[in-house]
Design an enzyme around this catalytic site. Structure first.
Site, PDB file in Angstrom:
ATOM      1  N   ASP A 314       3.403  -4.800  14.354  1.00 28.46           N
ATOM      2  CA  ASP A 314       4.037  -3.528  14.665  1.00 28.46           C
ATOM      3  C   ASP A 314       5.483  -3.790  15.057  1.00 28.46           C
ATOM      4  OD1 ASP A 314       2.437  -4.811  16.743  1.00 28.46           O
ATOM      5  OD2 ASP A 314       3.072  -3.238  18.101  1.00 28.46           O
ATOM      6  N   GLU A 516       8.683 -14.820  22.813  1.00 30.59           N
ATOM      7  CA  GLU A 516       7.636 -14.169  22.024  1.00 30.59           C
ATOM      8  C   GLU A 516       7.835 -14.373  20.528  1.00 30.59           C
ATOM      9  OE1 GLU A 516       8.697 -10.133  22.006  1.00 30.59           O
ATOM     10  OE2 GLU A 516       6.686  -9.375  21.647  1.00 30.59           O
TER      11      GLU A 516
HETATM   12  O1  LIG Z   1       4.166  -1.788  23.292  1.00 33.21           O
HETATM   13  C1  LIG Z   1       4.276  -1.812  21.905  1.00 33.21           C
HETATM   14  C2  LIG Z   1       3.205  -2.648  21.232  1.00 33.21           C
HETATM   15  O2  LIG Z   1       3.136  -3.914  21.875  1.00 33.21           O
HETATM   16  C3  LIG Z   1       2.121  -4.806  21.462  1.00 33.21           C
HETATM   17  O3  LIG Z   1       2.496  -5.471  20.264  1.00 33.21           O
HETATM   18  C4  LIG Z   1       3.255  -6.644  20.342  1.00 33.21           C
HETATM   19  O4  LIG Z   1       2.832  -7.518  21.395  1.00 33.21           O
HETATM   20  C5  LIG Z   1       1.483  -7.993  21.347  1.00 33.21           C
HETATM   21  C6  LIG Z   1       1.296  -8.951  22.502  1.00 33.21           C
HETATM   22  O5  LIG Z   1       2.011 -10.128  22.326  1.00 33.21           O
HETATM   23  C7  LIG Z   1       1.176  -8.659  19.997  1.00 33.21           C
HETATM   24  O6  LIG Z   1      -0.196  -8.896  19.916  1.00 33.21           O
HETATM   25  C8  LIG Z   1       1.602  -7.757  18.835  1.00 33.21           C
HETATM   26  O7  LIG Z   1       1.448  -8.498  17.641  1.00 33.21           O
HETATM   27  C9  LIG Z   1       3.077  -7.395  19.038  1.00 33.21           C
HETATM   28  O8  LIG Z   1       3.560  -6.667  17.962  1.00 33.21           O
HETATM   29  C10 LIG Z   1       0.754  -4.156  21.290  1.00 33.21           C
HETATM   30  O9  LIG Z   1      -0.170  -5.027  20.685  1.00 33.21           O
HETATM   31  C11 LIG Z   1       0.850  -2.877  20.490  1.00 33.21           C
HETATM   32  O10 LIG Z   1      -0.408  -2.276  20.363  1.00 33.21           O
HETATM   33  C12 LIG Z   1       1.826  -1.968  21.230  1.00 33.21           C
HETATM   34  O11 LIG Z   1       1.851  -0.706  20.638  1.00 33.21           O
END
Ligand SMILES: OC[C@H]1O[C@H](O[C@H]2O[C@H](CO)[C@@H](O)[C@H](O)[C@H]2O)[C@H](O)[C@@H](O)[C@@H]1O
Length: 562
Positions: A314, A516
């Site tokens: 995302d 990250e």
């Molecule tokens: O808050 C926005 C989005 O954040 C997350 O996505 C991002 O961080 C996660 C944790 O590291 C990772 O798993 C994901 O691949 C990243 O894009 C969350 O998972 C989303 O659902 C959320 O909307």
């Protein structure tokens, strides 16, 4: 020819009264504090000091200007009086299996500078280790954090809760750090989520119950079992893995494609059970959706946003019909290569784990399922011309009532790191000729950059696109190449791993943190783009560096700078 009937093509998981209220607080914060520096997730991570009705009453009683705005002073006062800070319900936890330098830790790392840094990265597990406060169990209605039975490792910074797919690379790092109990605790938590919800949630928050994330639970169990030989965990996991498989292989997630020879193949897609703004990004989603005037178009767009979040990518041009127009996001119309690779891995893992526990008939049926998915992956995704597996665009909207007829034109010709993911699976990486083809294709793809593998070739400003590189993507491709048995593939794998380790090391020395995501064009620089500021910590980056150093080591005289 109605092959895959869905009970409900518009599933929506109900939200909670607390979340609905916190989204209103988030909205107010936006108008009071302004867009700059506002992280909407912060507001849905707050927990209440008093009951919801008391807090709502105080909120409604706040003085408002004519246009309804609350002053900074009043809002700050309200937040301080009625809420506990975000993250106050997740407590630091000292992991009992952490040793500053475990026996046999990264034996192959000979260079003292790299070794010292690896020990620092190893010690970051202590910073990221948490347990859910007892308050959450006692009064769950005051928290969006979900109770979990065991301690957790969080990714870091704004990500104060467990994330599903991140956990796989966290576990790979923990295994290199010999922290087997912490690794098992993570799996115990995920098993409990599948037990309660029927699938592993995107993360351990009430606002993540409407979707999952790339399904890697079986791979976590497999890795832990491989290292520890512990059967108890396998026995506990198996029934939940069967449940999880059913979730991905049925209803809205399942799609049937008929190939040119008239053979039917079933594959899976991401499909969030949600048609509203994501609560953690509600203000942002509403703005993105503002161009849609029609309610059902808006709802569909919200579903596409949440489904992209389910994919873990995302956001990315991978899910956009037009790469320069974000509102063309159509995640549910894509059959993704990586998701099907993960489910294939799940099928193979279940077959293996079931055999270990003596469940012969489960083992046999999952072996058959894996053979069928392998055929499907080859028939639907493989492109002989490109020497890659390509995502497939579904043509007729998002219903799951009919089988669709395969057409080469529906393969997405754009290059993404995920186009190489099947190589991770032994069924593919054991084929020497195929490995040759894939290596040639990867080398000429444009994805291999100075500091690692790019996510895509499109610089869209989205975080899952060029020039960002992500630890999980490096790891899957590197491990696939390394496992193939070809010396040349192993050298390529090591070359990519070295680039990645260097950029993580130099970035750490410059900023004092693990990031990250990284910018693969510039060694030592972290990545950017997307809807939130770049985060540090960072669970999966730490995990992948430790796993790479364990696999390839670092010779005494090899330089570590860029
Ligand atoms: O808050 C926005 C989005 O954040 C997350 O996505 C991002 O961080 C996660 C944790 O590291 C990772 O798993 C994901 O691949 C990243 O894009 C969350 O998972 C989303 O659902 C959320 O909307």
């Amino acid at each position: 020819k109605s092959l895959t009937r869905c009970k409900d093509i518009d599933p929506v998981v109900p939200t909670t009264p607390l979340l609905t209220f916190l989204e209103r607080v988030q909205e107010t914060a936006l108008s009071t504090f302004g867009e700059r520096h506002l992280d909407p997730k912060l507001y849905v991570d707050l927990s209440l000091k008093f009951s919801l009705s008391t807090t709502e009453k105080a909120f409604h009683g706040l003085p408002r200007s004519e246009n309804g705005t609350v002053s900074i002073k009043d809002l700050e006062g309200f937040l301080a009086m009625y809420f506990q800070g975000a993250g106050e319900d997740v407590l630091y936890f000292d992991p009992p299996d952490f040793l500053p330098e475990p026996d046999g830790f990264l034996d192959k790392v000979k260079n003292p500078e790299v070794r010292a840094w690896a020990l620092e990265v190893h010690s970051l597990w202590k910073n990221l280790s948490r347990r859910v406060s007892d308050e959450v169990r006692k009064q769950p209605e005051l928290h969006t954090l979900l109770p979990l039975p065991a301690p957790v490792i969080v990714p870091g910074s704004r990500f104060r809760e467990v994330y599903y797919w991140d956990s796989y690379w966290v576990i790979r790092g923990l295994l290199a750090s010999k922290m087997y109990d912490t690794a098992k605790a993570i799996v115990t938590n995920l098993i409990s989520l599948v037990n309660v919800y029927g699938y592993a949630l995107n993360g351990s928050r009430a606002y993540y119950t409407n979707r999952s994330q790339p399904p890697l639970l079986s791979a976590m169990v497999y890795e832990i079992y491989n290292r520890t030989g512990e059967m108890e965990l396998v026995k506990k996991a198996l029934p939940e893995l069967l449940k999880e498989h059913q979730f991905w292989d049925s209803e809205v997630h399942k799609v049937t494609i008929q190939d040119a020879q008239g053979r039917n193949h079933t594959l899976s897609r991401y499909y969030a059970m949600w048609n509203k703004p994501r609560p953690e990004s509600s203000t942002i989603d509403k703005k993105s959706a503002s161009k849609f005037l029609n309610v059902s178009e808006k709802q569909q767009f919200y579903r596409e946003l949440a489904s992209a979040a389910e994919s873990g990518w995302d956001f990315s041009t991978r899910w956009m019909r037009n790469s320069s127009e974000f509102t063309t996001l159509a995640t549910t119309s894509v059959l993704p290569v990586d998701l099907n690779v993960f489910i294939l891995k799940m099928e193979l893992d279940i077959a293996f784990l079931a055999k270990e526990t003596g469940e012969e008939s489960i083992a046999e049926s999952f072996l058959e399922a894996s053979q069928a998915r392998k055929r499907a992956i080859n028939s639907v995704f493989w492109s002989e011309k490109m020497g890659q597996w390509l995502d497939y665009w579904l043509t007729t909207g998002t219903t799951c009532q009919e089988s669709q007829t395969w057409n080469a034109r529906n393969q997405n010709q754009n290059v993404f790191a995920s186009n190489f993911f099947p190589l991770w699976i032994d069924l593919f990486n054991s084929d020497a000729t195929l490995v040759e083809t894939i290596m040639r294709s990867l080398r000429s793809s444009g994805l291999i950059c100075a500091a690692g593998i790019a996510t895509s070739l499109t610089n869209s400003g989205q975080q899952w696109d060029f020039p960002n590189g992500w630890a999980p993507l490096q790891h899957i491709i590197v491990e696939g190449l390394a496992k193939s048995g070809s010396q040349e593939a192993r050298s390529l794998a090591e070359d990519i791993a070295v680039r990645w380790i260097r950029t993580n090391y130099v970035g750490y020395k410059k900023t004092g943190a693990m990031h990250e995501k990284y910018n693969v064009e510039k060694c030592g620089e972290f990545g950017g783009g997307g809807e939130y500021v770049p985060q540090t910590g960072f669970g999966w980056s730490n995990g992948v560096v430790l796993a790479f150093l364990e696999e390839f080591g670092w010779p005494q005289d090899q330089r570590i700078d860029c």
